[in-house]
Design a protein around this motif. Structure first.
Motif: not given
Length: 517
Positions: A4-7, A43-44, A141-142, A150-151
């Motif tokens: 999901e994070w490739d883009n 990424v996070t 969705d993140l 959220i954090m």
């Protein structure tokens, strides 16, 4: 696993920055990322690298498997937030970790964000209900805004849980401390204990890591002043201030700012005020006016709600302690006076009583009696010969050998002493009456007045039998010359199991230098 994070265009430069560039001095919350994809970690951290919550930054921990995640929690008891992937080694790895965390490790503090790329593996409603998590979301969705929201929510929840837990433990500490306030014998010990307890009401590092300079040390340094003869005297202290005990605070240059505050403070209702490098507490005691406590420390570190709650108990405790101490000192003075009168009735110096009481105190300490009990033994021993007041001088001060009839009269002093003291309800006089009655009993049963044997004789009386004989032999009396210390010790050694309890006699010999005066 779906990528999901490739883009997302990644910028890893921040990972090479030194820690001091983004960690604030107030500290940081620990965040554990548990995911088997390195990109998710990167990424996070990139999105949240500048995140600040109430002046605290984030410290990231990484785990790529179930074992590493469990190990992280074992090593770090203060993890605030867990980002947990559902599918790792197995489809249910994430849920297994959460279950282990909540039920096996009993960790109810850490806030959990469950993330998944395969929603079918863990239905949202069931997971939130059964696994006590804060949020459940799809990785797709993140967004940046969503992740930060959220954090923020998770840290608020963690902060409130930690705060409630601290208050709970703080209240438990206040109850425990209040119950133990009167276990100290001297005013200095009592006030030092209060100082240590007050110093303990700081915000613990569980949940929040306070960052300090490597050279900085944090000790509980403080002192208590009390007005004595119209001067503010340091009566108790810890850490760097111990050297000032007994001194007038106005004569100590280092404490001049505190003294000036004490002179000029106008708001008598202000109980806690920050002065210099710490805070000063005005204690509203009736029995100890102008009583102040100073504790070093940063304002942000201390829980002043708990301190104020504790202070309400402290003021009452100090008043009660001073009143009880005054009563105890009055009793002590009366006992010492009575003991001196009795001793001088047959001994011009009266020093025998003083020596015996000091040695009994030392003996009791060697035997690990509680401190308060040692003080009672010391005072009660003073009255061991109080019954001799009732004996005629012609017998007490006779320089030659006593007749059998005269010796029988001498024996009566044990019963007389018991009769004088046993009618009191005071514990210390009850102990004294027992000592007076039994200190001439002998271990083999040949003593007087009752012919008690072995452990029928109270231990304190068996102790005094050794001390009394030792001191009597080593000092001149009207009816004899003084023996040497060696002769006295040889006598005690040769009469073990006869006159003296062997166990106590051996302890006396092994600790001779610490007991005798």
């Amino acid at each position: 696993m779906i990528k999901e994070w490739d883009n997302i265009e990644l910028d890893y430069d921040f990972l090479n920055e030194k820690e001091e560039n983004y960690v604030k001095t107030y500290g940081s919350y620990k965040v554990l990322i548990s995911d088997d994809e390195p990109e998710v970690h990167n990424v996070t951290k990139m999105i949240l690298k500048d995140f600040v919550f109430e002046n605290h930054t984030l410290e990231f921990l990484d785990a790529y498997s179930e074992a590493e995640t469990i190990k992280a929690f074992e090593q770090h008891k203060d993890i605030a937030v867990l980002f947990q992937d559902v599918v790792m080694e197995k489809n249910s790895t994430g849920l297994h970790i959460i279950n282990y965390l909540r039920h096996e490790m009993r960790n109810q503090m850490t806030r959990i964000i469950l993330r998944t790329g395969q929603p079918g593996e863990a239905p949202e409603e069931t997971v939130i209900k059964d696994y006590d998590i804060n949020d459940y979301c799809l990785k797709t969705d993140l967004t940046v805004a969503r992740l930060k929201t959220i954090m923020l929510t998770a840290l608020r929840g963690y902060r409130d849980i930690i705060r409630l837990d601290r208050y709970r433990r703080g209240l438990e500490k206040i109850i425990e401390t209040s119950a133990n306030l009167f276990t100290h014998n001297t005013l200095s010990d009592f006030l030092t204990s209060i100082l240590n307890h007050l110093s303990g009401f700081y915000y613990e590092t569980e949940g929040i890591m306070y960052i300090r300079e490597e050279t900085e040390e944090y000790n509980h340094n403080g002192f208590v002043t009390m007005e004595q003869s119209n001067a503010p005297i340091v009566v108790a202290a810890t850490g760097n201030y111990v050297r000032y005990i007994g001194r007038n605070i106005k004569e100590i240059d280092e404490l001049s700012s505190i003294y000036q505050w004490m002179l000029t403070a106008e708001d008598e209702n202000s109980q806690i005020t920050f002065v210099g490098k710490g805070f000063i507490i005005r204690n509203n005691s009736n029995e100890a006016p102008n009583n102040y406590i100073f504790i070093e420390g940063d304002k942000e570190l201390y829980n002043f709600d708990l301190i104020k709650l504790f202070l309400s108990n402290y003021s009452v405790a100090l008043d009660n302690y001073l009143l009880n101490n005054m009563i105890f000192n009055a009793q002590k003075e009366i006992i010492v006076t009575l003991g001196g009168i009795a001793e001088k009735h047959f001994d011009e110096t009266g020093e025998h009583v003083d020596r015996v009481s000091e040695m009994m105190y030392n003996f009791a300490r060697i035997l690990d009696y509680p401190s308060a009990e040692c003080e009672k033994v010391k005072l009660a021993s003073i009255l061991h010969d109080i019954g001799k007041i009732g004996l005629p001088d012609s017998i007490l001060k006779k320089p030659g050998k006593l007749t059998e009839e005269e010796f029988n009269i001498i024996k009566e002093h044990t019963k007389m002493g018991y009769e004088m003291l046993s009618k009191s309800n005071l514990e210390i006089l009850h102990m004294a009456s027992e000592i007076a009655l039994c200190h001439h009993e002998k271990y083999d049963g040949t003593g007087y007045p009752r012919g008690l044997k072995g452990e029928e004789i109270p231990e304190i009386s068996r102790m005094l039998a050794i001390i009394d004989v030792y001191d009597a032999m080593c000092h001149k009396r009207v009816y004899k010359e003084a023996s040497s210390h060696k002769e006295a010790l040889e006598y005690i050694e040769s009469h073990k199991d006869q006159h003296f309890d062997r166990r106590l006699a051996d302890i006396f010999f092994n600790n001779y230098e610490d007991i005798t005066v």
